[in-house]
Design a protein around this motif. Structure first.
Motif, PDB file in Angstrom:
ATOM      1  N   PRO A 120     -20.562  -7.021  11.256  1.00 34.48           N
ATOM      2  CA  PRO A 120     -19.293  -5.880  11.608  1.00 34.48           C
ATOM      3  C   PRO A 120     -19.941  -4.584  11.350  1.00 34.48           C
ATOM      4  CG  PRO A 120     -19.094  -6.745   9.363  1.00 34.48           C
ATOM      5  CD  PRO A 120     -20.138  -7.662   9.969  1.00 34.48           C
ATOM      6  N   VAL A 121     -19.469  -3.560  12.321  1.00 33.04           N
ATOM      7  CA  VAL A 121     -20.136  -2.386  12.082  1.00 33.04           C
ATOM      8  C   VAL A 121     -19.048  -1.471  11.486  1.00 33.04           C
ATOM      9  CG1 VAL A 121     -20.850  -0.258  13.776  1.00 33.04           C
ATOM     10  CG2 VAL A 121     -21.121  -2.709  14.386  1.00 33.04           C
ATOM     11  N   GLY A 122     -19.370  -0.532  10.548  1.00 33.22           N
ATOM     12  CA  GLY A 122     -18.656   0.224   9.839  1.00 33.22           C
ATOM     13  C   GLY A 122     -17.811  -0.197   8.600  1.00 33.22           C
ATOM     14  N   ASP A 123     -17.065   0.395   8.003  1.00 32.84           N
ATOM     15  CA  ASP A 123     -16.469  -0.093   6.618  1.00 32.84           C
ATOM     16  C   ASP A 123     -15.647  -1.602   6.958  1.00 32.84           C
ATOM     17  OD1 ASP A 123     -17.725   1.952   5.290  1.00 32.84           O
ATOM     18  OD2 ASP A 123     -16.163   3.083   5.389  1.00 32.84           O
ATOM     19  N   VAL A 124     -15.549  -2.378   5.941  1.00 35.27           N
ATOM     20  CA  VAL A 124     -14.588  -3.325   6.171  1.00 35.27           C
ATOM     21  C   VAL A 124     -13.709  -3.625   4.738  1.00 35.27           C
ATOM     22  CG1 VAL A 124     -14.462  -6.138   5.967  1.00 35.27           C
ATOM     23  CG2 VAL A 124     -16.508  -4.811   7.128  1.00 35.27           C
ATOM     24  N   ILE A 125     -12.353  -3.366   5.294  1.00 27.91           N
ATOM     25  CA  ILE A 125     -11.323  -3.411   4.372  1.00 27.91           C
ATOM     26  C   ILE A 125     -10.608  -4.737   4.470  1.00 27.91           C
ATOM     27  CG2 ILE A 125      -9.177  -2.447   3.569  1.00 27.91           C
ATOM     28  CD1 ILE A 125     -10.571   0.289   4.569  1.00 27.91           C
ATOM     29  N   LEU A 126     -10.536  -5.582   3.353  1.00 23.65           N
ATOM     30  CA  LEU A 126      -9.774  -6.844   3.358  1.00 23.65           C
ATOM     31  C   LEU A 126      -8.598  -6.624   2.582  1.00 23.65           C
ATOM     32  CD1 LEU A 126     -12.846  -9.167   3.623  1.00 23.65           C
ATOM     33  CD2 LEU A 126     -11.799  -8.243   5.667  1.00 23.65           C
ATOM     34  N   ALA A 127      -7.442  -6.457   2.981  1.00 23.53           N
ATOM     35  CA  ALA A 127      -6.312  -6.247   2.099  1.00 23.53           C
ATOM     36  C   ALA A 127      -5.584  -7.612   1.639  1.00 23.53           C
ATOM     37  CB  ALA A 127      -5.534  -5.090   2.500  1.00 23.53           C
ATOM     38  N   SER A 128      -5.811  -8.460   2.477  1.00 26.31           N
ATOM     39  CA  SER A 128      -4.938  -9.820   2.268  1.00 26.31           C
ATOM     40  C   SER A 128      -5.775 -10.979   2.446  1.00 26.31           C
ATOM     41  CB  SER A 128      -3.823 -10.031   3.258  1.00 26.31           C
ATOM     42  OG  SER A 128      -4.185  -9.922   4.762  1.00 26.31           O
ATOM     43  N   GLN A 129      -5.249 -12.298   2.130  1.00 24.35           N
ATOM     44  CA  GLN A 129      -6.026 -13.425   2.461  1.00 24.35           C
ATOM     45  C   GLN A 129      -6.037 -13.782   3.800  1.00 24.35           C
ATOM     46  OE1 GLN A 129      -7.514 -15.451  -0.156  1.00 24.35           O
ATOM     47  NE2 GLN A 129      -8.407 -16.253   1.562  1.00 24.35           N
ATOM     48  N   ALA A 130      -5.172 -13.383   4.602  1.00 25.27           N
ATOM     49  CA  ALA A 130      -5.114 -13.476   5.910  1.00 25.27           C
ATOM     50  C   ALA A 130      -6.510 -12.839   6.421  1.00 25.27           C
ATOM     51  CB  ALA A 130      -3.931 -13.162   6.568  1.00 25.27           C
ATOM     52  N   GLU A 131      -6.642 -11.494   6.308  1.00 27.78           N
ATOM     53  CA  GLU A 131      -7.658 -10.628   6.512  1.00 27.78           C
ATOM     54  C   GLU A 131      -9.091 -11.254   6.232  1.00 27.78           C
ATOM     55  OE1 GLU A 131      -6.877  -6.566   5.399  1.00 27.78           O
ATOM     56  OE2 GLU A 131      -5.275  -6.296   6.869  1.00 27.78           O
ATOM     57  N   ILE A 151     -12.416  -5.211  -0.965  1.00 32.98           N
ATOM     58  CA  ILE A 151     -11.408  -6.352  -1.180  1.00 32.98           C
ATOM     59  C   ILE A 151     -10.257  -5.981  -1.916  1.00 32.98           C
ATOM     60  CG2 ILE A 151     -11.480  -8.686  -2.065  1.00 32.98           C
ATOM     61  CD1 ILE A 151     -14.373  -8.650  -1.603  1.00 32.98           C
ATOM     62  N   GLY A 152      -9.123  -6.260  -1.437  1.00 32.90           N
ATOM     63  CA  GLY A 152      -7.867  -5.837  -2.004  1.00 32.90           C
ATOM     64  C   GLY A 152      -7.432  -4.487  -1.351  1.00 32.90           C
ATOM     65  N   PRO A 153      -5.901  -4.423  -1.379  1.00 30.19           N
ATOM     66  CA  PRO A 153      -5.452  -2.975  -0.801  1.00 30.19           C
ATOM     67  C   PRO A 153      -5.592  -1.858  -1.736  1.00 30.19           C
ATOM     68  CG  PRO A 153      -3.598  -4.439  -1.936  1.00 30.19           C
ATOM     69  CD  PRO A 153      -5.173  -5.177  -2.042  1.00 30.19           C
ATOM     70  N   ASN A 154      -5.588  -0.650  -1.300  1.00 26.61           N
ATOM     71  CA  ASN A 154      -5.582   0.772  -1.896  1.00 26.61           C
ATOM     72  C   ASN A 154      -4.696   0.975  -2.988  1.00 26.61           C
ATOM     73  OD1 ASN A 154      -7.805   1.919  -0.873  1.00 26.61           O
ATOM     74  ND2 ASN A 154      -6.853   2.953   0.848  1.00 26.61           N
ATOM     75  N   ILE A 160      -4.982 -12.408  -2.205  1.00 26.70           N
ATOM     76  CA  ILE A 160      -6.246 -12.716  -2.019  1.00 26.70           C
ATOM     77  C   ILE A 160      -6.297 -13.945  -3.164  1.00 26.70           C
ATOM     78  CG2 ILE A 160      -8.762 -12.443  -1.777  1.00 26.70           C
ATOM     79  CD1 ILE A 160      -7.952  -9.731  -0.538  1.00 26.70           C
ATOM     80  N   THR A 161      -6.812 -15.026  -2.852  1.00 29.18           N
ATOM     81  CA  THR A 161      -7.114 -16.211  -3.837  1.00 29.18           C
ATOM     82  C   THR A 161      -8.833 -16.608  -3.632  1.00 29.18           C
ATOM     83  OG1 THR A 161      -6.304 -17.825  -2.339  1.00 29.18           O
ATOM     84  CG2 THR A 161      -4.889 -16.994  -4.057  1.00 29.18           C
ATOM     85  N   THR A 162      -9.279 -16.529  -2.577  1.00 26.74           N
ATOM     86  CA  THR A 162     -10.577 -17.029  -2.504  1.00 26.74           C
ATOM     87  C   THR A 162     -11.195 -15.862  -1.504  1.00 26.74           C
ATOM     88  OG1 THR A 162     -12.083 -18.642  -1.878  1.00 26.74           O
ATOM     89  CG2 THR A 162      -9.797 -18.408  -0.821  1.00 26.74           C
ATOM     90  N   VAL A 163     -12.482 -15.806  -1.606  1.00 29.25           N
ATOM     91  CA  VAL A 163     -13.372 -14.976  -0.665  1.00 29.25           C
ATOM     92  C   VAL A 163     -14.569 -15.913  -0.344  1.00 29.25           C
ATOM     93  CG1 VAL A 163     -12.605 -12.820  -1.703  1.00 29.25           C
ATOM     94  CG2 VAL A 163     -14.444 -14.004  -2.551  1.00 29.25           C
ATOM     95  N   THR A 164     -14.206 -17.169  -0.103  1.00 26.92           N
ATOM     96  CA  THR A 164     -15.453 -18.184   0.155  1.00 26.92           C
ATOM     97  C   THR A 164     -16.067 -17.623   1.701  1.00 26.92           C
ATOM     98  OG1 THR A 164     -13.752 -19.827   0.675  1.00 26.92           O
ATOM     99  CG2 THR A 164     -14.837 -19.919  -1.302  1.00 26.92           C
ATOM    100  N   GLY A 165     -14.871 -17.246   2.499  1.00 23.32           N
ATOM    101  CA  GLY A 165     -15.190 -16.924   3.880  1.00 23.32           C
ATOM    102  C   GLY A 165     -16.368 -15.806   3.779  1.00 23.32           C
TER     103      GLY A 165
END
Length: 170
Positions: A120-131, A151-154, A160-165
Motif C-alpha cells: 500500500p502507498v500512504g497511511d493504512v487505517i484498519l478500524a474494523s475486522q472487515a478492513e 489498528i483500531g478506530p480513532n 478486531i479480534t485478529t491481525v493474522t492478515g
C-alpha cells in the motif's frame, strides 16, 4: 535486434544474461520461459522498453544470491513491473540491483511502487475486522507499509479480534 527463435525455450538451468544489445526492443520471444534456476541480468540494452515476455517466469527460480536480479543501464526501459519481477521483489531478502533505467524502472523502490497490489502507498487505517481482512486480500504479498499503520478506530471500540492478515508485514 530480436530474440526470435527462442519462442520454444521453457527453462534455463543457470544464468540468463541479456546484455549489450543496442537494437533489442522487446523480450516477447521469451514468453514461454518459466524457469531459469540462476541469476537474471538485463543491462545495457539501449532500445529495450519493457520486460514483457518474462511474465511467465517463476520468480522463485531467480537466484537470490549476490547478483540475483540485475536490471541496469537500459536507457529506454520504463516497464519493469511485470508479475515475475514483482513477485521476486515481494521477498525483501531477494537481492536486486535496479539502476540507470528510465522512469518507472529507475530503482527497486520505483518498480515496487508500480507493482499492482504489492504494497500500500500512504497511511493504512484498519478500524474494523472487515478492513483487516480486506487488507490481507488486497495486499497478499505486502511486506512493507509506506506510511503510518493504525489498528483500531480513532474513537470508540472496534470488533478486531485478529491481525493474522498482517503477518507478512516486516
Amino acid at each position: 535486434t530480436s530474440l526470435n527463435g527462442l519462442h520454444n525455450l521453457t527453462s534455463i538451468n543457470g544464468l540468463l544474461s541479456i546484455t549489450d544489445n543496442d537494437g533489442l526492443t522487446n523480450l516477447s520471444s521469451l514468453e514461454n520461459l518459466t524457469s531459469i534456476n540462476g541469476n537474471l541480468i538485463i543491462r545495457f540494452n539501449a532500445a529495450l522498453t519493457s520486460l514483457s515476455g518474462l511474465d511467465n517466469l517463476d520468480a522463485t527460480t531467480i537466484s537470490s544470491s549476490s547478483q540475483g536480479l540485475t536490471i541496469q543501464s537500459n536507457s529506454q526501459l520504463s516497464t519493469c513491473a511485470i508479475e515475475s519481477v514483482c513477485d521476486y521483489l515481494g521477498v525483501d531478502m531477494n537481492v536486486a540491483t535496479i539502476v540507470g533505467n528510465a522512469t518507472g524502472c529507475a530503482s527497486r523502490e520505483a518498480v515496487e511502487m508500480a507493482c499492482p497490489d504489492m504494497n500500500p502507498v500512504g497511511d493504512v487505517i484498519l478500524a474494523s475486522q472487515a478492513e483487516v481482512d480486506a487488507f490481507a486480500a488486497t495486499y497478499p504479498n505486502s511486506t512493507v507499509i509506506n506510511g503510518d499503520l493504525q489498528i483500531g478506530p480513532n474513537s470508540g471500540s472496534s470488533d478486531i479480534t485478529t491481525v493474522t492478515g498482517l503477518s507478512n508485514i516486516t
